[in-house]
Design a protein around this motif. Structure first.
Motif, PDB file in Angstrom:
ATOM      1  N   VAL A 176      57.272  14.461  64.456  1.00  0.00           N
ATOM      2  CA  VAL A 176      56.934  13.399  65.393  1.00  0.00           C
ATOM      3  C   VAL A 176      55.705  12.697  64.847  1.00  0.00           C
TER       4      VAL A 176
ATOM      5  N   LEU B 132      65.621   7.846  61.623  1.00  0.00           N
ATOM      6  CA  LEU B 132      64.382   7.393  62.225  1.00  0.00           C
ATOM      7  C   LEU B 132      64.703   6.961  63.646  1.00  0.00           C
TER       8      LEU B 132
ATOM      9  N   THR C  13      62.977   6.213  67.746  1.00  0.00           N
ATOM     10  CA  THR C  13      61.772   6.026  68.545  1.00  0.00           C
ATOM     11  C   THR C  13      62.080   6.358  69.999  1.00  0.00           C
ATOM     12  N   TYR C  14      61.087   6.871  70.659  1.00  0.00           N
ATOM     13  CA  TYR C  14      61.188   7.127  72.090  1.00  0.00           C
ATOM     14  C   TYR C  14      59.788   7.246  72.661  1.00  0.00           C
ATOM     15  N   ARG C  15      59.689   7.044  73.936  1.00  0.00           N
ATOM     16  CA  ARG C  15      58.413   7.227  74.631  1.00  0.00           C
ATOM     17  C   ARG C  15      58.426   8.643  75.191  1.00  0.00           C
TER      18      ARG C  15
ATOM     19  N   LEU D  76      52.710   6.762  67.239  1.00  0.00           N
ATOM     20  CA  LEU D  76      52.250   5.465  66.779  1.00  0.00           C
ATOM     21  C   LEU D  76      50.881   5.169  67.359  1.00  0.00           C
TER      22      LEU D  76
END
Length: 174
Positions: free
Chosen positions: A49, A19, A21-23, A52
């Motif tokens: 993907v 898992l 996360t990235y922008r 959120l």
């Protein structure tokens, strides 16, 4: 990232859940290797993907309550944060952290206390968010920067026609 890419390319199946996360915008502009690995994993069917979503006011209120308890001011703080951030988790958590650093919320032996009134508390844009925006603006073309500058003067909601008129440009490109 190299390890993740190599595990995904193996022919032998691996029972593994990763898992991360990235922008997306930052990954695309600043960390192309993150963007490339994520894109490759998706193309091969090894990754999904999950963007959120922003939180409703009740979600912001739940976060505030979890972090600060059932203080009488927590509902007002949650409403103010949601209004200012539209429930974007990164922004409202960063604003809360700034609120604590500025001394508006202070931990005490009996719990968190609000110093001053929510109405008078300065909920400006925290430096970390301002720096993030400035970094992203560095990658924007000069013509697009002019459009963004004109739009920022117009306010949070504006029409393309008003921005185009301010720049003396046609509406469609704006």
């Amino acid at each position: 990232l190299d390890w993740l890419g190599s595990v995904a390319r193996r022919r032998v199946p691996a029972r593994l859940v990763v898992l991360g996360t990235y922008r997306p915008v930052e990954a695309h502009l600043r960390e192309p290797s993150v963007w490339k690995v994520a894109e490759e994993l998706q193309r091969q069917g090894h990754a999904r993907v999950l963007p959120l979503p922003t939180l409703p006011e009740a979600g912001v209120a739940a976060y505030v309550q979890q972090r600060f308890g059932d203080a009488a001011w927590s509902t007002g703080l949650a409403a103010l944060l949601h209004q200012r951030t539209q429930g974007h988790p990164f922004f409202f958590v960063t604003m809360i952290d700034a609120f604590v650093r500025q001394g508006h919320l202070v931990a005490s032996p009996t719990g968190w206390a609000l110093h001053g009134e929510l109405d008078t508390a300065r909920l400006g844009i925290p430096d970390s968010v301002r720096q993030l925006i400035e970094r992203q603006l560095e990658d924007v073309q000069p013509g697009e920067q002019a459009v963004l500058a004109a739009a920022s003067v117009a306010g949070a909601e504006f029409s393309a026609a008003a921005v185009a008129a301010a720049l003396d440009q046609a509406t469609e490109p704006v």
